[in-house]
Design a protein around this motif. Structure first.
Motif, PDB file in Angstrom:
ATOM      1  N   VAL A 137      -3.008  15.376  16.027  1.00  0.00           N
ATOM      2  CA  VAL A 137      -1.991  14.440  16.509  1.00  0.00           C
ATOM      3  C   VAL A 137      -1.493  13.564  15.366  1.00  0.00           C
ATOM      4  O   VAL A 137      -0.294  13.328  15.219  1.00  0.00           O
ATOM      5  N   LEU A 138      -2.417  13.094  14.538  1.00  0.00           N
ATOM      6  CA  LEU A 138      -2.028  12.235  13.418  1.00  0.00           C
ATOM      7  C   LEU A 138      -1.143  12.974  12.416  1.00  0.00           C
ATOM      8  O   LEU A 138      -0.193  12.401  11.872  1.00  0.00           O
ATOM      9  N   LEU A 139      -1.425  14.262  12.183  1.00  0.00           N
ATOM     10  CA  LEU A 139      -0.593  15.044  11.274  1.00  0.00           C
ATOM     11  C   LEU A 139       0.807  15.227  11.858  1.00  0.00           C
ATOM     12  O   LEU A 139       1.807  15.110  11.145  1.00  0.00           O
ATOM     13  N   ALA A 140       0.897  15.488  13.153  1.00  0.00           N
ATOM     14  CA  ALA A 140       2.210  15.630  13.790  1.00  0.00           C
ATOM     15  C   ALA A 140       2.995  14.314  13.684  1.00  0.00           C
ATOM     16  O   ALA A 140       4.196  14.318  13.391  1.00  0.00           O
ATOM     17  N   ALA A 177       4.218  18.620   1.393  1.00  0.00           N
ATOM     18  CA  ALA A 177       5.001  17.418   1.071  1.00  0.00           C
ATOM     19  C   ALA A 177       4.411  16.156   1.698  1.00  0.00           C
ATOM     20  O   ALA A 177       4.493  15.066   1.128  1.00  0.00           O
ATOM     21  N   VAL A 178       3.786  16.288   2.874  1.00  0.00           N
ATOM     22  CA  VAL A 178       3.183  15.113   3.524  1.00  0.00           C
ATOM     23  C   VAL A 178       1.720  14.942   3.132  1.00  0.00           C
ATOM     24  O   VAL A 178       1.048  14.029   3.605  1.00  0.00           O
ATOM     25  N   GLY A 179       1.213  15.822   2.288  1.00  0.00           N
ATOM     26  CA  GLY A 179      -0.162  15.690   1.815  1.00  0.00           C
ATOM     27  C   GLY A 179      -1.190  16.408   2.657  1.00  0.00           C
ATOM     28  O   GLY A 179      -2.394  16.206   2.485  1.00  0.00           O
ATOM     29  N   LYS A 216       5.762  24.720   8.103  1.00  0.00           N
ATOM     30  CA  LYS A 216       6.198  25.342   6.859  1.00  0.00           C
ATOM     31  C   LYS A 216       5.261  24.837   5.781  1.00  0.00           C
ATOM     32  O   LYS A 216       4.915  23.655   5.748  1.00  0.00           O
ATOM     33  N   LYS A 217       4.853  25.720   4.895  1.00  0.00           N
ATOM     34  CA  LYS A 217       3.926  25.347   3.829  1.00  0.00           C
ATOM     35  C   LYS A 217       4.488  24.188   3.000  1.00  0.00           C
ATOM     36  O   LYS A 217       3.771  23.233   2.676  1.00  0.00           O
TER      37      LYS A 217
END
Length: 176
Positions: free
Chosen positions: A31-34, A16-18, A10-11
């Motif tokens: 992987v790091l983003l997940a 929100a997590v940058g 979701k956008k």
């Protein structure tokens, strides 16, 4: 777990997590983003979309060897013991039985060959099931010793080059 060829967020969650701004220089940013999404409390899912989409990550064996090599050691957070465990488990449980089977057949010791054949047959059946499920040709299951020998080589090279060496060249940059 994530595969960078196809990620959906979701956008609002992504922003929100940058996003990937602080991860864009990492080789395993998918992987790091997940992991970042999960750590920040967002629900993550790995969906089996094999019937909806396909992707080809690498064009040939050489590019797949380099592409996978750059990811293995970072995927275990550059922990030497985890890399060594991959090497030991794949060697002992998957590759060694094939060589023992061939050795016993060549030596004419068919009683031991039958015992050595059991894990080979079981793993072949499991691998054939995976291939069938992924809509791949079942005959490719016979190539599993070559595949897992390649995985061993990739793990060793990844550990040495991305962990303790000069890195792995990838798309114009050196991955360490």
């Amino acid at each position: 777990f994530a595969i960078g060829a196809y990620l959906v967020y979701k956008k609002s969650s992504y922003e929100a997590v940058g996003g990937v701004d602080d991860l864009k220089d990492q080789i395993n940013e998918d992987v790091l983003l997940a992991r970042k999404m999960k750590k920040d409390g967002y629900k993550t899912m790995f969906l089996d979309a094999k019937n909806a989409i396909t992707t080809r990550m690498y064009r040939d064996y050489k590019s797949s060897f380099i592409g996978i090599t750059k990811n293995i050691f970072p995927a275990v957070d550059k922990h030497l013991w985890q890399s060594l465990m991959i090497i030991v488990v794949v060697s002992v449980l998957i590759v060694l039985p094939v060589f023992l089977l061939l050795f016993y057949v060549v030596m004419g010791n068919f009683n031991l060959a039958i015992i050595a054949a059991m894990p080979v047959i079981l793993f072949w059946l499991m691998w054939a099931t995976v291939l069938h499920n992924r809509k791949q040709a079942i005959w490719m299951a016979f190539l599993y010793p070559i595949l897992f020998l390649s995985l061993l080589a990739m793990t060793v090279v990844s550990t040495l080059k991305t962990g303790y060496g000069g890195g792995v060249p990838w798309k114009g940059r050196l991955v360490k």
